[in-house]
Design a protein around this motif. Structure first.
Motif, PDB file in Angstrom:
ATOM      1  N   ARG A 145      -3.175   3.689  12.674  1.00 38.30           N
ATOM      2  CA  ARG A 145      -1.910   4.026  12.012  1.00 38.30           C
ATOM      3  C   ARG A 145      -0.903   4.624  12.997  1.00 38.30           C
ATOM      4  N   ILE A 146      -1.398   5.497  13.870  1.00 38.01           N
ATOM      5  CA  ILE A 146      -0.488   6.134  14.835  1.00 38.01           C
ATOM      6  C   ILE A 146      -0.002   5.071  15.840  1.00 38.01           C
ATOM      7  N   LEU A 147      -0.908   4.183  16.239  1.00 36.03           N
ATOM      8  CA  LEU A 147      -0.528   3.153  17.215  1.00 36.03           C
ATOM      9  C   LEU A 147       0.472   2.161  16.606  1.00 36.03           C
ATOM     10  N   VAL A 148       0.254   1.812  15.343  1.00 31.03           N
ATOM     11  CA  VAL A 148       1.166   0.871  14.677  1.00 31.03           C
ATOM     12  C   VAL A 148       2.557   1.510  14.526  1.00 31.03           C
ATOM     13  N   ASN A 149       2.586   2.807  14.227  1.00 30.44           N
ATOM     14  CA  ASN A 149       3.880   3.501  14.107  1.00 30.44           C
ATOM     15  C   ASN A 149       4.625   3.498  15.433  1.00 30.44           C
ATOM     16  N   ILE A 150       3.903   3.782  16.513  1.00 34.30           N
ATOM     17  CA  ILE A 150       4.554   3.801  17.834  1.00 34.30           C
ATOM     18  C   ILE A 150       5.043   2.397  18.176  1.00 34.30           C
ATOM     19  N   GLN A 151       4.167   1.426  17.915  1.00 32.10           N
ATOM     20  CA  GLN A 151       4.508   0.030  18.234  1.00 32.10           C
ATOM     21  C   GLN A 151       5.788  -0.408  17.515  1.00 32.10           C
ATOM     22  N   TYR A 152       5.936   0.053  16.261  1.00 37.27           N
ATOM     23  CA  TYR A 152       7.098  -0.329  15.447  1.00 37.27           C
ATOM     24  C   TYR A 152       8.411   0.044  16.142  1.00 37.27           C
ATOM     25  N   PHE A 153       8.431   1.210  16.805  1.00 34.30           N
ATOM     26  CA  PHE A 153       9.686   1.696  17.384  1.00 34.30           C
ATOM     27  C   PHE A 153       9.886   1.254  18.845  1.00 34.30           C
ATOM     28  N   LEU A 154       8.900   0.598  19.432  1.00 31.94           N
ATOM     29  CA  LEU A 154       9.006   0.224  20.846  1.00 31.94           C
ATOM     30  C   LEU A 154       9.808  -1.068  21.046  1.00 31.94           C
TER      31      LEU A 154
END
Ligand SMILES: C[S@@+](CC[C@H](N)C(=O)[O-])C[C@H]1O[C@@H](n2cnc3c(N)ncnc32)[C@H](O)[C@@H]1O
Length: 263
Positions: free
Chosen positions: A222-231
């Motif tokens: 979940r944390i990785l997907v959130n970061i990925q979303y904004f990159l």
């Protein structure tokens, strides 16, 4: 149990939909006469990939969101798509009809989950399979962006108006004609996360199913997907490698259960 996802061939890769796709494809030897219902299919992307395999005779997708169903219909697949209302009762022609029902990221949006599970059991053939994917409840559950609209309504409103428009915000979140807040039933008003126990209890309550397999993806998912979303796009690939690594050992962030209808 950990489903092995073949990233080269699985159209959804490291994702709950990837596990469900893999499970569907390995579930029956002969798929040429099988029928599959995708409940809460949104824009039909799961059925699009299922239909591309050419292995299923009848595929059917339903969702509360009419605009998503309209997009699904435009894909031009052989699937039948239908816009339904909350607490929909399916035509009796579909009773004991389906070999497989997939429910991917939907149960956690629903207020009266028991009734939906009983209704889906009614549609399955005896010994038919239901595959359910939900967010797992664990230490990073609080990062679920699906709950920002309930926890941080002002920030969410600002973000939606900035990235879309005021009218879109009103349409989706304030006066949603399908009785939802975004894609979550208004009576529910939160995006539920399940522990292994709470999902097991929910699915066993109706006494319509036996649980065949319990699977999951990731721990930091979940944390990785959130970061990925904004990159930016160039860096999304780096995060994709991390998500892949996380998937190999974690199994708490997303849960996928395979159930068989009891005769
Ligand atoms: C997170 S999306 C998942 C969509 C799709 N299954 C996927 O994996 O991409 C949840 C979907 O469930 C739908 N939904 C919520 N409540 C529903 C209900 N009671 N009946 C049918 N669909 C519902 C929403 O409209 C939304 O499209």
């Amino acid at each position: 149990m950990k489903t092995k996802i073949d990233i080269a061939t699985n159209p959804f890769g490291i994702h709950p939909k990837g596990i469900v796709f893999q499970t569907v494809m390995s579930s029956f030897d002969n798929k040429s006469k099988l029928s599959l219902l995708d409940f809460g299919c949104r824009n039909g992307d799961f059925l699009y990939e299922i239909d591309k395999t050419g292995l299923f005779e009848f595929t059917y997708g339903v969702d509360l969101d009419k605009s998503a169903i309209d997009i699904a219909k435009l894909r031009g697949t052989k699937s039948l798509f239908e816009h339904i209302k909350k607490n929909h009762k399916f035509d009796s022609v579909y009773e004991n009809w389906f070999d497989i029902v997939t429910v991917i990221g939907v149960i956690e949006h629903i207020h009266d989950q028991d009734s939906v599970i009983v209704e889906l059991a009614r549609l399955l053939k005896p010994k038919g399979l239901m595959i359910v994917a939900v967010p797992g409840r664990h230490v990073f559950s609080f990062l679920d962006m699906g709950n920002w609209k309930f926890k941080f309504p002002k920030i969410h409103k600002f973000f939606v108006r900035f990235s879309m428009s005021e009218s879109e915000y009103q349409y989706r979140y304030v006066s949603n004609e399908y009785g939802c807040i975004g894609d979550i039933e208004a009576e529910k008003a939160y995006h539920e996360h399940f522990s292994l126990d709470s999902l097991t209890t929910l699915l066993n309550k109706t006494q319509k199913f036996e649980i065949l397999e319990v699977d999951g993806t990731g721990f930091f998912y979940r944390i990785l997907v959130n970061i990925q979303y904004f990159l930016p796009k160039v860096l999304k690939g780096v995060l994709a490698r991390l998500i892949e690594w996380d998937f190999k050992w974690g199994n708490q962030a997303e849960l996928v259960f395979t159930l068989r209808k009891i005769d």
